[in-house]
Motif scaffolding. Structure first.
Motif, PDB file in Angstrom:
ATOM      1  N   THR A   1      -1.701  -4.525  -6.329  1.00 46.53           N
ATOM      2  CA  THR A   1      -2.593  -4.991  -5.269  1.00 46.53           C
ATOM      3  C   THR A   1      -2.086  -4.500  -3.914  1.00 46.53           C
ATOM      4  O   THR A   1      -0.939  -4.070  -3.776  1.00 46.53           O
ATOM      5  CB  THR A   1      -2.677  -6.527  -5.222  1.00 46.53           C
ATOM      6  OG1 THR A   1      -1.502  -7.052  -4.602  1.00 46.53           O
ATOM      7  CG2 THR A   1      -2.843  -7.126  -6.604  1.00 46.53           C
ATOM      8  N   ASN A   2      -2.961  -4.610  -2.910  1.00 48.37           N
ATOM      9  CA  ASN A   2      -2.487  -4.339  -1.557  1.00 48.37           C
ATOM     10  C   ASN A   2      -1.834  -5.589  -0.973  1.00 48.37           C
ATOM     11  O   ASN A   2      -1.765  -6.635  -1.627  1.00 48.37           O
ATOM     12  CB  ASN A   2      -3.609  -3.781  -0.664  1.00 48.37           C
ATOM     13  CG  ASN A   2      -4.606  -4.841  -0.219  1.00 48.37           C
ATOM     14  OD1 ASN A   2      -4.512  -6.012  -0.563  1.00 48.37           O
ATOM     15  ND2 ASN A   2      -5.587  -4.420   0.557  1.00 48.37           N
TER      16      ASN A   2
ATOM     17  N   THR B   1     -11.555  -1.321 -10.394  1.00 44.60           N
ATOM     18  CA  THR B   1     -11.413  -1.456  -8.949  1.00 44.60           C
ATOM     19  C   THR B   1     -12.049  -0.249  -8.259  1.00 44.60           C
ATOM     20  O   THR B   1     -12.344   0.764  -8.892  1.00 44.60           O
ATOM     21  CB  THR B   1      -9.928  -1.538  -8.553  1.00 44.60           C
ATOM     22  OG1 THR B   1      -9.224  -0.427  -9.137  1.00 44.60           O
ATOM     23  CG2 THR B   1      -9.313  -2.836  -9.032  1.00 44.60           C
TER      24      THR B   1
ATOM     25  N   TRP C   1      -5.924  -0.430  -8.440  1.00 46.28           N
ATOM     26  CA  TRP C   1      -5.279  -0.899  -7.210  1.00 46.28           C
ATOM     27  C   TRP C   1      -6.239  -1.881  -6.543  1.00 46.28           C
ATOM     28  O   TRP C   1      -7.316  -1.520  -6.082  1.00 46.28           O
ATOM     29  CB  TRP C   1      -4.963   0.266  -6.292  1.00 46.28           C
ATOM     30  CG  TRP C   1      -4.181  -0.122  -5.066  1.00 46.28           C
ATOM     31  CD1 TRP C   1      -2.984  -0.766  -5.035  1.00 46.28           C
ATOM     32  CD2 TRP C   1      -4.554   0.112  -3.708  1.00 46.28           C
ATOM     33  NE1 TRP C   1      -2.572  -0.958  -3.732  1.00 46.28           N
ATOM     34  CE2 TRP C   1      -3.511  -0.420  -2.892  1.00 46.28           C
ATOM     35  CE3 TRP C   1      -5.633   0.722  -3.090  1.00 46.28           C
ATOM     36  CZ2 TRP C   1      -3.548  -0.364  -1.506  1.00 46.28           C
ATOM     37  CZ3 TRP C   1      -5.671   0.787  -1.711  1.00 46.28           C
ATOM     38  CH2 TRP C   1      -4.640   0.245  -0.928  1.00 46.28           C
TER      39      TRP C   1
ATOM     40  N   LYS D   1      -7.923  -4.632  -4.116  1.00 45.43           N
ATOM     41  CA  LYS D   1      -8.090  -5.063  -2.729  1.00 45.43           C
ATOM     42  C   LYS D   1      -8.968  -6.316  -2.720  1.00 45.43           C
ATOM     43  O   LYS D   1      -9.600  -6.638  -3.729  1.00 45.43           O
ATOM     44  CB  LYS D   1      -8.714  -3.944  -1.905  1.00 45.43           C
ATOM     45  CG  LYS D   1      -7.817  -2.715  -1.786  1.00 45.43           C
ATOM     46  CD  LYS D   1      -8.457  -1.614  -0.958  1.00 45.43           C
ATOM     47  CE  LYS D   1      -9.669  -1.022  -1.661  1.00 45.43           C
ATOM     48  NZ  LYS D   1     -10.238   0.125  -0.936  1.00 45.43           N
TER      49      LYS D   1
ATOM     50  N   THR E   1      -6.364 -13.933  -2.568  1.00 39.15           N
ATOM     51  CA  THR E   1      -6.433 -13.279  -1.260  1.00 39.15           C
ATOM     52  C   THR E   1      -5.823 -14.194  -0.208  1.00 39.15           C
ATOM     53  O   THR E   1      -6.157 -15.363  -0.116  1.00 39.15           O
ATOM     54  CB  THR E   1      -7.883 -12.933  -0.878  1.00 39.15           C
ATOM     55  OG1 THR E   1      -8.671 -14.121  -0.879  1.00 39.15           O
ATOM     56  CG2 THR E   1      -8.476 -11.944  -1.856  1.00 39.15           C
TER      57      THR E   1
ATOM     58  N   GLN F   1      -2.685  -7.740   1.139  1.00 41.32           N
ATOM     59  CA  GLN F   1      -3.518  -8.897   1.479  1.00 41.32           C
ATOM     60  C   GLN F   1      -3.586  -9.922   0.345  1.00 41.32           C
ATOM     61  O   GLN F   1      -4.222 -10.961   0.490  1.00 41.32           O
ATOM     62  CB  GLN F   1      -4.931  -8.436   1.824  1.00 41.32           C
ATOM     63  CG  GLN F   1      -5.009  -7.616   3.105  1.00 41.32           C
ATOM     64  CD  GLN F   1      -6.386  -7.048   3.318  1.00 41.32           C
ATOM     65  OE1 GLN F   1      -6.753  -6.012   2.771  1.00 41.32           O
ATOM     66  NE2 GLN F   1      -7.173  -7.743   4.115  1.00 41.32           N
TER      67      GLN F   1
ATOM     68  N   THR G   1       0.845  -1.198   0.000  1.00 43.41           N
ATOM     69  CA  THR G   1       0.000   0.000   0.000  1.00 43.41           C
ATOM     70  C   THR G   1       0.877   1.242   0.000  1.00 43.41           C
ATOM     71  O   THR G   1       1.554   1.517   0.997  1.00 43.41           O
ATOM     72  CB  THR G   1      -0.924   0.012   1.232  1.00 43.41           C
ATOM     73  OG1 THR G   1      -1.763  -1.138   1.211  1.00 43.41           O
ATOM     74  CG2 THR G   1      -1.780   1.268   1.256  1.00 43.41           C
TER      75      THR G   1
END
Length: 340
Positions: free
Chosen positions: A96-97, A56, A41, A43, A79, A99, A26
């Motif tokens: 991506t973040n 997104t 991005w 999540k 995920t 997670q 992030t």
């Protein structure tokens, strides 16, 4: 699955030994310049709602992308924190973040859809190998040790095409199944309305004011009811369900003899919800059976006691029909937030 049990030409290997694994991150939220409209991005909520992902909820700017770990199109995102094992394919270059762990095929030797379907099978493995903290987590090093089985590329393409076709049929079946409860509800309403207006049996009917068909109309007690005290069982709004009384959740009140005499229930009494924030709940009714004789009811309910000229079962069904519900809704609807 051991390699000796696989079909000829198939191979089983750890993800990290045949693909690159990239864990997202992030970019600092303190720098608003990192966020914009250019770079998707991703999540976990985006992954769970998509198979092939293009859009997104949030986007990075080109500057923000320099602070992220970029993925190429066709990367398979999984995920790995919280809700484990949701999978999507990157429809375009994105980030991506943290997670999400992503599988990247740098060789282009693998069908992305085949990797996607293989990753869908990892959910039990991820759960079994996650950390035992309050939030389940599988880090990059653990994720890289998960194994998948794969055949030569032509076979991957055939399997992916077949699965695409089958999954599309499954989706259509799921959509059809989701419509069934509403279809049944609509059919029930049609039958009820036809029955209480005489169309079901083709009999002659007349309209009458409800007041002329009742011996008594009375609000319930205003006294507070409690769990676990020695008193009279009190029916409340949650006890009125689908035309019947559900007595699995009962509270009790201590009523004076004079109030109890006025409010005790008899077989054939009909209770109606008179006030609620939800208009769909106002007017819902239930009939009193033999087992609930001598119980009482709360102030948000009205007791209807029928004359001999109307059958209580018929009245209870009528209250559930669109013929009466439309009248109740029109009368009760309020802009104040409480419908009466």
């Amino acid at each position: 699955m051991g390699e000796n049990k696989l079909p000829a030409g198939w191979v089983e290997a750890e993800i990290g030994k045949i693909f690159s694994v990239i864990t997202g991150n992030t970019p600092s939220k303190k720098n608003k310049d990192y966020y914009g409209t250019e770079i998707p991005w991703v999540k976990p909520a985006d992954v769970s709602a998509n198979v092939l992902l293009f859009k997104t909820e949030e986007y990075l700017s080109k500057l923000g992308a320099t602070k992220a770990r970029m993925l190429p199109a066709n990367a398979v995102m999984v995920t790995c924190i919280g809700n484990l094992g949701n999978v999507a394919i990157a429809g375009k270059s994105c980030a991506t973040n943290q997670q999400i762990n992503s599988i990247v095929d740098a060789t282009s030797k693998f069908n992305p859809k085949f990797i996607y379907y293989s990753a869908l099978k990892l959910k039990p493995w991820l759960t079994e190998n996650s950390t035992s903290t309050t939030i389940s987590m599988v880090n990059k090093s653990v994720f890289s040790k998960a194994t998948i089985c794969f055949p030569p590329r032509p076979e991957q393409d055939r399997i992916a095409a077949k699965l695409n076709s089958l999954m599309a049929k499954v989706e259509l079946m799921q959509q059809s199944l989701e419509r069934i409860p509403q279809l049944l509800k609509d059919f029930r309403q049609q039958v009820l309305t036809q029955a209480v207006t005489g169309k079901l049996t083709q009999c002659q009917t007349k309209k009458e004011k409800l007041a002329f068909l009742l011996d008594d109309v009375k609000y319930g007690t205003s006294k507070k009811s409690l769990y676990g005290i020695d008193g009279i069982p009190i029916f409340r709004i949650p006890n009125i369900q689908n035309g019947e009384i559900n007595d699995s959740d009962l509270k009790y009140s201590k009523l004076h003899n004079s109030e109890f005499e006025k409010l005790q229930l008899r077989k054939g009494d009909v209770l109606v919800i008179r006030s609620n924030g939800s208009i769909s709940i106002v007017g819902q009714s239930a009939i009193i059976r033999s087992k609930h004789i001598g119980y009482s009811y709360a102030g948000y309910l009205i007791r209807l006691r029928c004359k001999d000229s109307i059958n209580a079962e018929f009245l209870n069904y009528s209250l559930q029909s669109n013929f009466l519900r439309s009248q109740i809704v029109e009368t009760a609807r309020s802009t104040s937030g409480v419908n009466n």
